[in-house]
Design an enzyme around this catalytic site. Structure first.
Site, short mmCIF file in Angstrom:
data_model
loop_
_atom_site.label_atom_id
_atom_site.label_comp_id
_atom_site.label_asym_id
_atom_site.label_seq_id
_atom_site.Cartn_x
_atom_site.Cartn_y
_atom_site.Cartn_z
N LYS A 26 28.62 31.21 46.78
CA LYS A 26 28.97 32.63 46.98
C LYS A 26 27.82 33.41 47.64
O LYS A 26 28.06 34.38 48.37
CB LYS A 26 29.35 33.28 45.64
N ASP B 24 43.95 38.05 41.53
CA ASP B 24 43.60 39.25 42.31
C ASP B 24 44.52 39.42 43.51
O ASP B 24 44.90 40.54 43.85
CB ASP B 24 42.15 39.17 42.80
N GLU C 240 28.26 36.23 39.75
CA GLU C 240 27.64 34.92 39.51
C GLU C 240 26.47 34.69 40.48
O GLU C 240 25.59 33.88 40.20
CB GLU C 240 28.72 33.84 39.66
N TYR D 191 28.85 27.04 42.28
CA TYR D 191 29.72 28.18 42.63
C TYR D 191 28.87 29.38 43.07
O TYR D 191 29.11 29.98 44.12
CB TYR D 191 30.59 28.56 41.42
N ARG E 169 47.70 27.29 49.72
CA ARG E 169 47.46 25.88 50.06
C ARG E 169 48.67 25.05 49.70
O ARG E 169 49.36 25.35 48.73
CB ARG E 169 46.25 25.36 49.28
N LEU F 153 41.27 27.69 53.75
CA LEU F 153 40.00 28.20 54.29
C LEU F 153 39.19 27.12 55.00
O LEU F 153 38.30 27.43 55.80
CB LEU F 153 39.15 28.81 53.16
N GLY G 222 43.97 32.68 35.08
CA GLY G 222 44.19 31.27 34.78
C GLY G 222 43.77 30.99 33.34
O GLY G 222 42.77 31.54 32.86
N ILE H 203 46.20 34.71 48.05
CA ILE H 203 47.23 35.70 47.68
C ILE H 203 47.97 35.32 46.40
O ILE H 203 48.46 36.20 45.68
CB ILE H 203 48.21 35.92 48.86
N SER I 3 30.52 37.80 44.17
CA SER I 3 30.62 37.64 42.72
C SER I 3 29.31 37.93 42.01
O SER I 3 28.22 37.63 42.52
CB SER I 3 31.02 36.19 42.43
N ASN J 298 42.35 28.56 32.01
CA ASN J 298 41.11 27.83 31.74
C ASN J 298 39.87 28.71 31.95
O ASN J 298 38.75 28.23 31.96
CB ASN J 298 41.02 26.53 32.58
O1 G4F Z 1 35.71 32.78 31.90
P1 G4F Z 1 34.62 31.99 32.51
O2 G4F Z 1 34.95 30.61 32.94
O3 G4F Z 1 34.05 32.87 33.70
P2 G4F Z 1 32.66 32.83 34.52
O4 G4F Z 1 32.04 31.49 34.48
O5 G4F Z 1 31.81 33.97 34.06
O6 G4F Z 1 33.18 33.07 36.01
C1 G4F Z 1 34.15 34.05 36.33
O7 G4F Z 1 33.53 35.27 36.64
C2 G4F Z 1 32.71 35.26 37.83
C3 G4F Z 1 32.12 36.65 37.99
O8 G4F Z 1 30.83 36.66 37.44
C4 G4F Z 1 33.58 34.87 39.02
F1 G4F Z 1 32.86 34.89 40.15
C5 G4F Z 1 34.14 33.48 38.78
O9 G4F Z 1 34.99 33.12 39.86
C6 G4F Z 1 34.96 33.52 37.50
O10 G4F Z 1 36.07 34.37 37.72
O11 G4F Z 1 33.39 31.86 31.49
C7 G4F Z 1 32.80 32.98 30.88
C8 G4F Z 1 31.81 32.53 29.83
C9 G4F Z 1 30.80 31.49 30.32
O12 G4F Z 1 29.53 31.81 29.80
C10 G4F Z 1 31.27 30.18 29.70
O13 G4F Z 1 30.23 29.24 29.47
O14 G4F Z 1 32.54 31.88 28.79
C11 G4F Z 1 31.87 30.71 28.41
N1 G4F Z 1 32.81 29.78 27.78
C12 G4F Z 1 32.73 29.33 26.50
N2 G4F Z 1 33.72 28.46 26.24
C13 G4F Z 1 33.88 29.20 28.36
C14 G4F Z 1 34.46 28.37 27.39
N3 G4F Z 1 34.41 29.32 29.60
C15 G4F Z 1 35.52 28.60 29.90
N4 G4F Z 1 36.06 28.73 31.13
N5 G4F Z 1 36.10 27.75 28.97
C16 G4F Z 1 35.60 27.59 27.71
O15 G4F Z 1 36.13 26.82 26.90
#
Ligand code: G4F
Length: 322
Positions: A155, A13, A127, A151, A33, A59, A187, A9, A125, A189
């Site tokens: 899922k 989302d 993913e 991940y 948590r 969980l 978030g 929560i 997801s 990151n």
């Molecule tokens: O924003 P991301 O970390 O999202 P990702 O991995 O697609 O996962 C998110 O979406 C999923 C749905 O498909 C959810 F299930 C999951 O929980 C999450 O919400 O990364 C998006 C893309 C990736 O290809 C990654 O390699 O961005 C690329 N990227 C490039 N530089 C980066 C970075 N991602 C992150 N987090 N940080 C970087 O510096």
């Protein structure tokens, strides 16, 4: 008054879904948590608190989940809690599986024992599709699942166990297969908010460089607010079923970065460098969702375009970084 129970929560989302359900007149319950810095735990829930009830829970703690569900007797359960970061799932693969896979089993068991008349939503997801793409360039409900991260694998278990419990125990348990969804509450990151926050810091002279990983992957990015509306529709469909939630448009990380820096009057090539620590051992290169089933069943359409989503995030950080 209907009662909803939301795991996760305090996440992006969970907070938008709580607001949405409170607006519909629900009593909303959820778990967070335990954390050593409690101030950070509920910052996304600093809105209308009436009819919002937050308990400690996890969980991985099956008996605690069952005790809460027995007491609350919710009409609707939304399982949004997860270790949701794909790259970090390589650092903590067992924790990811315990939370995202066995955690789903724990809450399904609690639901079956405590309140089997309720409806259950599982946050599945895109993913899960991993490296599979249909010949027309989309992923949809029928696309094969070939996940490429701990991940994604966790899922897929959650998705399958929901099917199994739906069929075996005649439960109203559904999967929403959500493609990436973002907002100012994301978030920082995750890549969209990392890029927007980093670009605004550069614009305001607080930073000189932004380090990213792979800029050539493609994602289908929507707005979390649009996607929580879809969760509620999917859960309340007369027949338990699974639906893809996506915009149908895809952009590379590079295009997204270029859009954000250009909006701020900057050239990203002068500021962005690659740092290998942000690369993944196996990358998911391309996502583009076909949400025809959702759109034709519920007349759902996203209100936000990609540009409106990114503009809202830019505005947020421009207002909040001094
Ligand atoms: O924003 P991301 O970390 O999202 P990702 O991995 O697609 O996962 C998110 O979406 C999923 C749905 O498909 C959810 F299930 C999951 O929980 C999450 O919400 O990364 C998006 C893309 C990736 O290809 C990654 O390699 O961005 C690329 N990227 C490039 N530089 C980066 C970075 N991602 C992150 N987090 N940080 C970087 O510096």
């Amino acid at each position: 008054m209907k009662k909803a129970f939301i795991t996760g929560i305090s996440g992006q989302d969970g907070s938008y879904l709580s607001e949405y359900l409170l607006g519909l007149g629900y009593e909303v319950h959820g778990i967070v948590r335990r954390n050593s810095i409690p101030e950070h735990q509920q910052s996304r829930l600093d809105f209308h608190r009436k009819n919002l009830h937050v308990n400690y829970g996890d969980l991985t703690d099956a008996s605690g989940l069952e005790r809460l569900l027995k007491k609350i007797q919710p009409d609707e359960i939304y399982n949004l809690g997860a270790q949701s970061h794909v790259r970090i799932s390589y650092d903590v693969p067992q924790y990811t599986a315990q939370t995202n896979a066995l955690g789903v089993l724990n809450i399904l068991e609690a639901y079956r024992n405590a309140c089997p008349e309720a409806k259950f939503y599982q946050a599945s997801s895109s993913e899960m599709f991993g490296s599979s793409v249909d010949p027309d360039g989309f992923q949809r409900e029928t696309t094969r699942m070939t996940p490429v991260s701990p991940y994604g694998c966790s899922k897929v278990f959650g998705y399958n166990i929901v099917h199994n419990y739906r069929n075996a125990f005649k439960l109203h348990a559904v999967n929403g297969i959500l493609f990436n969804h973002e907002s100012p509450r994301r978030g920082s990151n995750f890549v969209t908010n990392k890029v927007v926050k980093g670009a605004v810091q550069i614009k305001k002279g607080k930073s000189k460089v932004l380090e990213l990983g792979n800029m050539d992957s493609y994602r289908d990015w929507g707005h979390s607010k649009d996607y929580v509306r879809a969760m509620h529709l999917i859960l309340n469909h007369h027949t338990p079923d699974d639906f893809v939630v996506a915009t149908g448009q895809t952009h590379s990380v590079r295009e997204m970065t270029d859009y954000v820096f250009s909006k701020l009057g900057l050239d990203y090539k002068e500021f962005v460098v690659q740092n290998p620590i942000y690369l993944r051992p196996e990358e998911l290169p391309y996502l583009r969702g076909d949400s025809t089933k959702l759109r034709s069943t519920f007349n759902w359409v996203p209100e936000y375009t990609f540009e409106a989503l990114m503009d809202e995030m830019i505005e947020f950080w421009m207002d909040n970084i001094n």
